[in-house]
Design a protein around this motif. Structure first.
Motif, short mmCIF file in Angstrom:
data_model
loop_
_atom_site.label_atom_id
_atom_site.label_comp_id
_atom_site.label_asym_id
_atom_site.label_seq_id
_atom_site.Cartn_x
_atom_site.Cartn_y
_atom_site.Cartn_z
N ALA A 1 3.70 21.73 -14.45
CA ALA A 1 4.18 21.51 -13.09
C ALA A 1 5.61 22.01 -12.92
N LEU A 2 6.47 21.75 -13.89
CA LEU A 2 7.87 22.17 -13.78
C LEU A 2 8.01 23.68 -13.89
N MET A 3 7.18 24.32 -14.71
CA MET A 3 7.23 25.78 -14.78
C MET A 3 6.86 26.38 -13.44
N TYR A 4 5.90 25.76 -12.75
CA TYR A 4 5.50 26.24 -11.43
C TYR A 4 6.63 26.05 -10.41
N GLN A 5 7.31 24.91 -10.50
CA GLN A 5 8.34 24.59 -9.52
C GLN A 5 9.64 25.36 -9.75
N ARG A 6 10.04 25.51 -11.03
CA ARG A 6 11.37 26.04 -11.31
C ARG A 6 11.39 27.26 -12.24
N GLY A 7 10.33 27.46 -13.01
CA GLY A 7 10.37 28.49 -14.03
C GLY A 7 10.82 27.91 -15.35
N PHE A 8 10.36 28.49 -16.45
CA PHE A 8 10.61 27.93 -17.77
C PHE A 8 12.10 27.90 -18.11
N ASP A 9 12.81 28.94 -17.77
CA ASP A 9 14.24 29.02 -18.13
C ASP A 9 15.07 27.93 -17.48
N ALA A 10 14.65 27.45 -16.31
CA ALA A 10 15.48 26.53 -15.53
C ALA A 10 15.25 25.06 -15.87
N ASP B 1 14.26 17.21 -18.76
CA ASP B 1 13.52 17.28 -17.49
C ASP B 1 12.04 17.02 -17.72
N ILE B 2 11.50 17.66 -18.75
CA ILE B 2 10.07 17.53 -19.05
C ILE B 2 9.75 16.10 -19.47
N ALA B 3 10.61 15.50 -20.29
CA ALA B 3 10.40 14.12 -20.72
C ALA B 3 10.38 13.17 -19.53
N ALA B 4 11.33 13.35 -18.61
CA ALA B 4 11.41 12.48 -17.43
C ALA B 4 10.16 12.62 -16.57
N ALA B 5 9.70 13.86 -16.38
CA ALA B 5 8.51 14.09 -15.55
C ALA B 5 7.25 13.52 -16.20
N ALA B 6 7.23 13.49 -17.54
CA ALA B 6 6.07 12.97 -18.26
C ALA B 6 6.14 11.46 -18.48
N GLY B 7 7.27 10.86 -18.12
CA GLY B 7 7.43 9.43 -18.34
C GLY B 7 7.64 9.07 -19.80
N VAL B 8 8.29 9.99 -20.52
CA VAL B 8 8.55 9.79 -21.95
C VAL B 8 10.06 9.70 -22.15
N GLY B 9 10.51 8.76 -22.97
CA GLY B 9 11.93 8.63 -23.25
C GLY B 9 12.47 9.89 -23.94
N ARG B 10 13.74 10.20 -23.68
CA ARG B 10 14.33 11.42 -24.26
C ARG B 10 14.28 11.39 -25.78
N THR B 11 14.56 10.24 -26.37
CA THR B 11 14.51 10.15 -27.83
C THR B 11 13.09 10.28 -28.35
N ALA B 12 12.15 9.62 -27.65
CA ALA B 12 10.74 9.67 -28.07
C ALA B 12 10.20 11.09 -27.97
N MET B 13 10.74 11.86 -27.03
CA MET B 13 10.26 13.23 -26.84
C MET B 13 10.39 14.05 -28.12
N TYR B 14 11.45 13.80 -28.88
CA TYR B 14 11.68 14.57 -30.11
C TYR B 14 10.69 14.21 -31.21
N ASN B 15 9.95 13.12 -31.03
CA ASN B 15 8.89 12.80 -31.98
C ASN B 15 7.68 13.71 -31.79
N ILE C 1 2.84 15.36 -21.40
CA ILE C 1 3.95 16.31 -21.58
C ILE C 1 3.51 17.70 -21.16
N PHE C 2 2.32 18.11 -21.56
CA PHE C 2 1.82 19.43 -21.17
C PHE C 2 1.68 19.54 -19.66
N ALA C 3 1.17 18.48 -19.02
CA ALA C 3 1.02 18.50 -17.56
C ALA C 3 2.38 18.61 -16.88
N ALA C 4 3.36 17.89 -17.42
CA ALA C 4 4.71 17.94 -16.84
C ALA C 4 5.31 19.33 -17.01
N LEU C 5 5.12 19.93 -18.17
CA LEU C 5 5.63 21.28 -18.41
C LEU C 5 5.01 22.26 -17.43
#
Length: 210
Positions: free
Chosen positions: A26-35, A40-54, A20-24
């Motif tokens: 990479a995405l901050m570099y590509q798009r910026g935190f606000d965007a 998005d972060i869950a998908a990039a990390a290969g984590v289910g959206r529901t599981a992400m909230y755990n 999750i940290f690695a995905a965050l």
């Protein structure tokens, strides 16, 4: 049930956090935190959206955990780098280089931008991490003054000067030779700013004894 990727549930959770940290990052570099969104972060990390909230309830808690994780790792790296130098001016140069590479590697927004992204309570946690770094900087500068490699100055003011120089240098989008050049230019600027004396070979020189 999600597939366990480590030898235990604890190892699995730690590996997932790292993903999750690695995905965050990479995405901050590509798009910026606000965007980016938590989905998005869950998908990039290969984590289910529901599981992400755990792991993280929202982007703010994720950003805070990521910043703390990376700062702790960086503090260990910085202490190792400082242990390899025997001169406080070289230590200051190592500090500046390390700070700028840390920012470039992790794509964290600058401090002022972070404040607008976080609640006051979360931002105060971030300030605690910054205080740990500034404590190391204060030690390096104090050692330089005590050893005669820096002029007798108000160390607190020097800490502010160095921190402002680092914070004001935008390196998050740089890489390779361009990043190296920007870092070395900042190091040179900081060393001049604190009054360090360098010989023709670039080595630090002590001030003459009074």
């Amino acid at each position: 049930m999600p597939k366990i990727t480590g030898g235990s549930l604890e190892e699995h959770r730690e590996r997932t956090r790292e993903s999750i940290f690695a995905a965050l990052s990479a995405l901050m570099y590509q798009r910026g935190f606000d965007a980016i969104t938590l989905a998005d972060i869950a998908a990039a990390a290969g984590v289910g959206r529901t599981a992400m909230y755990n792991y993280f309830a929202d982007k703010e808690s994720l950003l805070l955990a990521y910043a703390g994780h990376e700062t702790e790792r960086y503090l260990a790296e910085l202490q190792g780098a400082l242990a390899e130098v025997d001169n406080p001016v070289d230590g200051l140069a190592a500090y500046v280089r390390g700070q700028l590479r840390h920012v470039a590697r992790n794509h964290l927004p600058p401090g002022t931008a972070l404040r607008s992204l976080m609640s006051e309570q979360s931002y105060q946690h971030m300030v605690e991490h910054v205080a740990a770094l500034e404590g190391i900087l204060r030690e390096v500068l104090s050692a330089g003054v005590a050893a005669g490699y820096l002029p007798d100055s108000d160390v607190a003011a020097l800490v502010g000067l160095v921190t402002a120089c680092i914070s004001g240098r935008t390196v998050a989008e740089l890489s390779g030779a361009e990043l190296d050049q920007a870092i070395e230019a900042t190091v040179a600027f900081v060393l001049r700013g604190v009054g360090a004396r360098l010989g023709a070979d670039g080595r630090p020189l002590p001030f003459p004894s009074q």
